[in-house]
Motif scaffolding. Structure first.
Motif, PDB file in Angstrom:
ATOM      1  N   ILE A   4      23.096  45.625  35.300  1.00 15.25           N
ATOM      2  CA  ILE A   4      24.275  45.449  36.137  1.00 15.25           C
ATOM      3  C   ILE A   4      25.513  45.869  35.351  1.00 15.25           C
ATOM      4  O   ILE A   4      25.612  45.625  34.153  1.00 15.25           O
ATOM      5  N   HIS A   5      26.443  46.490  36.065  1.00 13.93           N
ATOM      6  CA  HIS A   5      27.720  46.853  35.448  1.00 13.93           C
ATOM      7  C   HIS A   5      28.847  46.409  36.370  1.00 13.93           C
ATOM      8  O   HIS A   5      28.797  46.611  37.584  1.00 13.93           O
ATOM      9  N   VAL A   6      29.863  45.812  35.790  1.00 11.01           N
ATOM     10  CA  VAL A   6      31.076  45.467  36.525  1.00 11.01           C
ATOM     11  C   VAL A   6      32.220  46.255  35.901  1.00 11.01           C
ATOM     12  O   VAL A   6      32.460  46.179  34.694  1.00 11.01           O
ATOM     13  N   ASP A   7      32.895  47.035  36.722  1.00 13.70           N
ATOM     14  CA  ASP A   7      34.073  47.772  36.271  1.00 13.70           C
ATOM     15  C   ASP A   7      35.223  46.770  36.182  1.00 13.70           C
ATOM     16  O   ASP A   7      35.816  46.386  37.199  1.00 13.70           O
ATOM     17  N   MET A   8      35.516  46.318  34.985  1.00 15.49           N
ATOM     18  CA  MET A   8      36.527  45.280  34.807  1.00 15.49           C
ATOM     19  C   MET A   8      37.944  45.783  35.085  1.00 15.49           C
ATOM     20  O   MET A   8      38.857  44.976  35.249  1.00 15.49           O
ATOM     21  N   ASP A   9      38.127  47.104  35.176  1.00 15.08           N
ATOM     22  CA  ASP A   9      39.426  47.638  35.585  1.00 15.08           C
ATOM     23  C   ASP A   9      39.639  47.439  37.084  1.00 15.08           C
ATOM     24  O   ASP A   9      40.778  47.315  37.544  1.00 15.08           O
ATOM     25  N   LYS A  10      38.547  47.425  37.847  1.00 15.88           N
ATOM     26  CA  LYS A  10      38.626  47.203  39.296  1.00 15.88           C
ATOM     27  C   LYS A  10      38.563  45.727  39.661  1.00 15.88           C
ATOM     28  O   LYS A  10      39.168  45.298  40.632  1.00 15.88           O
ATOM     29  N   CYS A  11      37.807  44.959  38.901  1.00 18.02           N
ATOM     30  CA  CYS A  11      37.557  43.550  39.216  1.00 18.02           C
ATOM     31  C   CYS A  11      38.866  42.761  39.236  1.00 18.02           C
ATOM     32  O   CYS A  11      39.669  42.836  38.309  1.00 18.02           O
ATOM     33  N   GLN A  12      39.063  42.008  40.306  1.00 17.31           N
ATOM     34  CA  GLN A  12      40.248  41.158  40.436  1.00 17.31           C
ATOM     35  C   GLN A  12      39.881  39.674  40.328  1.00 17.31           C
ATOM     36  O   GLN A  12      40.701  38.810  40.627  1.00 17.31           O
ATOM     37  N   HIS A  13      38.643  39.379  39.940  1.00 16.95           N
ATOM     38  CA  HIS A  13      38.173  38.021  39.663  1.00 16.95           C
ATOM     39  C   HIS A  13      38.238  37.107  40.885  1.00 16.95           C
ATOM     40  O   HIS A  13      38.519  35.924  40.768  1.00 16.95           O
ATOM     41  N   TYR A  14      37.940  37.668  42.065  1.00 17.88           N
ATOM     42  CA  TYR A  14      37.897  36.857  43.277  1.00 17.88           C
ATOM     43  C   TYR A  14      36.722  35.886  43.258  1.00 17.88           C
ATOM     44  O   TYR A  14      36.772  34.839  43.884  1.00 17.88           O
ATOM     45  N   GLY A  15      35.643  36.247  42.591  1.00 22.25           N
ATOM     46  CA  GLY A  15      34.510  35.350  42.431  1.00 22.25           C
ATOM     47  C   GLY A  15      33.524  35.323  43.585  1.00 22.25           C
ATOM     48  O   GLY A  15      32.658  34.455  43.620  1.00 22.25           O
ATOM     49  N   GLN A  16      33.633  36.244  44.515  1.00 22.28           N
ATOM     50  CA  GLN A  16      32.672  36.264  45.624  1.00 22.28           C
ATOM     51  C   GLN A  16      31.244  36.482  45.120  1.00 22.28           C
ATOM     52  O   GLN A  16      30.293  35.932  45.667  1.00 22.28           O
ATOM     53  N   CYS A  17      31.115  37.252  44.064  1.00 27.25           N
ATOM     54  CA  CYS A  17      29.797  37.522  43.482  1.00 27.25           C
ATOM     55  C   CYS A  17      29.153  36.251  42.944  1.00 27.25           C
ATOM     56  O   CYS A  17      27.923  36.107  42.970  1.00 27.25           O
ATOM     57  N   VAL A  18      29.969  35.314  42.493  1.00 28.34           N
ATOM     58  CA  VAL A  18      29.460  34.058  41.937  1.00 28.34           C
ATOM     59  C   VAL A  18      28.705  33.274  43.006  1.00 28.34           C
ATOM     60  O   VAL A  18      27.671  32.666  42.720  1.00 28.34           O
ATOM     61  N   PHE A  19      29.183  33.312  44.230  1.00 23.72           N
ATOM     62  CA  PHE A  19      28.515  32.606  45.324  1.00 23.72           C
ATOM     63  C   PHE A  19      27.167  33.232  45.653  1.00 23.72           C
ATOM     64  O   PHE A  19      26.241  32.538  46.057  1.00 23.72           O
ATOM     65  N   GLU A  20      27.061  34.534  45.505  1.00 23.84           N
ATOM     66  CA  GLU A  20      25.830  35.242  45.857  1.00 23.84           C
ATOM     67  C   GLU A  20      24.792  35.244  44.742  1.00 23.84           C
ATOM     68  O   GLU A  20      23.595  35.216  45.019  1.00 23.84           O
ATOM     69  N   ALA A  21      25.237  35.309  43.499  1.00 22.87           N
ATOM     70  CA  ALA A  21      24.304  35.377  42.358  1.00 22.87           C
ATOM     71  C   ALA A  21      24.840  34.536  41.207  1.00 22.87           C
ATOM     72  O   ALA A  21      25.277  35.058  40.175  1.00 22.87           O
ATOM     73  N   PRO A  22      24.809  33.211  41.353  1.00 23.96           N
ATOM     74  CA  PRO A  22      25.414  32.341  40.340  1.00 23.96           C
ATOM     75  C   PRO A  22      24.709  32.336  38.987  1.00 23.96           C
ATOM     76  O   PRO A  22      25.302  31.911  37.996  1.00 23.96           O
ATOM     77  N   THR A  23      23.481  32.814  38.925  1.00 21.70           N
ATOM     78  CA  THR A  23      22.819  32.884  37.614  1.00 21.70           C
ATOM     79  C   THR A  23      23.195  34.149  36.866  1.00 21.70           C
ATOM     80  O   THR A  23      22.921  34.270  35.679  1.00 21.70           O
ATOM     81  N   VAL A  24      23.855  35.072  37.550  1.00 24.10           N
ATOM     82  CA  VAL A  24      24.263  36.346  36.936  1.00 24.10           C
ATOM     83  C   VAL A  24      25.771  36.380  36.687  1.00 24.10           C
ATOM     84  O   VAL A  24      26.227  36.844  35.643  1.00 24.10           O
ATOM     85  N   PHE A  25      26.553  35.877  37.640  1.00 25.67           N
ATOM     86  CA  PHE A  25      28.013  35.949  37.580  1.00 25.67           C
ATOM     87  C   PHE A  25      28.611  34.546  37.481  1.00 25.67           C
ATOM     88  O   PHE A  25      28.092  33.602  38.076  1.00 25.67           O
ATOM     89  N   ALA A  26      29.723  34.429  36.765  1.00 28.50           N
ATOM     90  CA  ALA A  26      30.428  33.151  36.657  1.00 28.50           C
ATOM     91  C   ALA A  26      31.896  33.409  36.368  1.00 28.50           C
ATOM     92  O   ALA A  26      32.256  34.454  35.811  1.00 28.50           O
TER      93      ALA A  26
END
Length: 63
Positions: A4-26
């Motif tokens: 998995i790759h997250v483009d941290m220049d694009k990421c605004q830290h909304y955290g929607q991914c945390v709800f979908e995959a909490p063992t991967v994102f936090a």
């Protein structure tokens, strides 16, 4: 194993991914995204959903 790759220049830290995959994102104590660059194949559907819900489209499968 999926990569998995997250483009941290694009990421605004909304955290929607945390709800979908909490063992991967936090979100850390500063509300900044942290993630595991690899995950077990059993997380594939969760990561796909996280990719779909990311408002900034910052998440992708790494090659």
């Amino acid at each position: 194993m999926i990569k998995i790759h997250v483009d941290m220049d694009k990421c605004q830290h909304y955290g929607q991914c945390v709800f979908e995959a909490p063992t991967v994102f936090a979100l850390n104590e500063d509300d900044k995204l942290e993630y595991h660059a690899t995950a077990d194949d059993s997380e594939l559907e969760n990561v796909e959903r996280a990719i779909d819900v990311c408002p900034m489209q910052a998440i992708a499968f790494a090659k």
